[in-house]
Design a protein around this motif. Structure first.
Motif, PDB file in Angstrom:
ATOM      1  N   ARG A   1       0.900  -1.226   0.073  1.00  0.00           N
ATOM      2  CA  ARG A   1      -0.168  -0.044   0.061  1.00  0.00           C
ATOM      3  C   ARG A   1       0.715   1.187   0.092  1.00  0.00           C
TER       4      ARG A   1
ATOM      5  N   ASP B   1       0.101   4.129   1.192  1.00  0.00           N
ATOM      6  CA  ASP B   1       0.142   4.912   2.572  1.00  0.00           C
ATOM      7  C   ASP B   1       1.120   4.139   3.337  1.00  0.00           C
TER       8      ASP B   1
ATOM      9  N   ALA C   1       4.367   5.610   2.227  1.00  0.00           N
ATOM     10  CA  ALA C   1       4.785   6.972   2.595  1.00  0.00           C
ATOM     11  C   ALA C   1       5.248   7.103   4.051  1.00  0.00           C
ATOM     12  N   ASN C   2       4.338   6.223   4.855  1.00  0.00           N
ATOM     13  CA  ASN C   2       4.944   6.272   6.404  1.00  0.00           C
ATOM     14  C   ASN C   2       6.198   5.871   6.767  1.00  0.00           C
TER      15      ASN C   2
ATOM     16  N   THR D   1       1.546   9.474   6.556  1.00  0.00           N
ATOM     17  CA  THR D   1       0.835   8.426   5.602  1.00  0.00           C
ATOM     18  C   THR D   1       0.112   9.156   4.668  1.00  0.00           C
ATOM     19  N   SER D   2      -0.076  10.505   4.898  1.00  0.00           N
ATOM     20  CA  SER D   2      -0.790  11.339   3.988  1.00  0.00           C
ATOM     21  C   SER D   2      -0.177  11.743   2.632  1.00  0.00           C
TER      22      SER D   2
ATOM     23  N   TRP E   1       1.113   9.808   0.628  1.00  0.00           N
ATOM     24  CA  TRP E   1       1.037   8.682  -0.493  1.00  0.00           C
ATOM     25  C   TRP E   1       1.020   9.175  -1.958  1.00  0.00           C
ATOM     26  N   TRP E   2       0.455  10.359  -1.973  1.00  0.00           N
ATOM     27  CA  TRP E   2      -0.089  10.843  -3.281  1.00  0.00           C
ATOM     28  C   TRP E   2       1.291  11.107  -4.169  1.00  0.00           C
TER      29      TRP E   2
ATOM     30  N   THR F   1      -4.327   2.552  -4.557  1.00  0.00           N
ATOM     31  CA  THR F   1      -3.227   2.900  -3.523  1.00  0.00           C
ATOM     32  C   THR F   1      -2.777   1.345  -3.141  1.00  0.00           C
TER      33      THR F   1
END
Length: 100
Positions: free
Chosen positions: A43, A45, A48-49, A55-56, A58-59, A71
């Motif tokens: 995933r 997110d 990204a974490n 986590t926000s 991820w984009w 995602t």
């Protein structure tokens, strides 16, 4: 950073709300980028974490890899290496300037 805080809301004649589109910056490849081979079900997110501590964001990974509409990575929607941009502050600054 909440990427939706920059998304404009339009009012319809009947008083309803419609969200406008959000512009995303192009993210050129840099020598500092990290390349990984994701496993089935990875995933964005979670990545990204792991790499950004947020986590926000991820984009950023999605935009850098041309991923739209999902995602989580499965063989039917994504194969190959995944690029993780590392200079996120530059990307966030450009995003903010595009969506003011």
């Amino acid at each position: 950073m909440n990427r939706y805080s920059s998304t404009k809301i339009k009012r319809k004649e009947d008083g309803g709300r419609v969200y406008s589109y959000t512009l995303y910056p192009k993210i050129p490849i840099k020598n500092s980028d990290i390349f990984i081979t994701p496993t089935y079900g990875t995933r964005l997110d979670v990545l990204a974490n792991k790499y950004y501590g947020d986590t926000s964001l991820w984009w950023i990974i999605a935009q850098a890899n041309g991923i739209k509409g999902f995602t989580a990575l499965y063989s039917k929607n994504y194969e190959g290496q995944l690029r993780i941009p590392t200079q996120t502050q530059d990307i966030i600054n450009e995003f903010d300037s595009m969506n003011r």
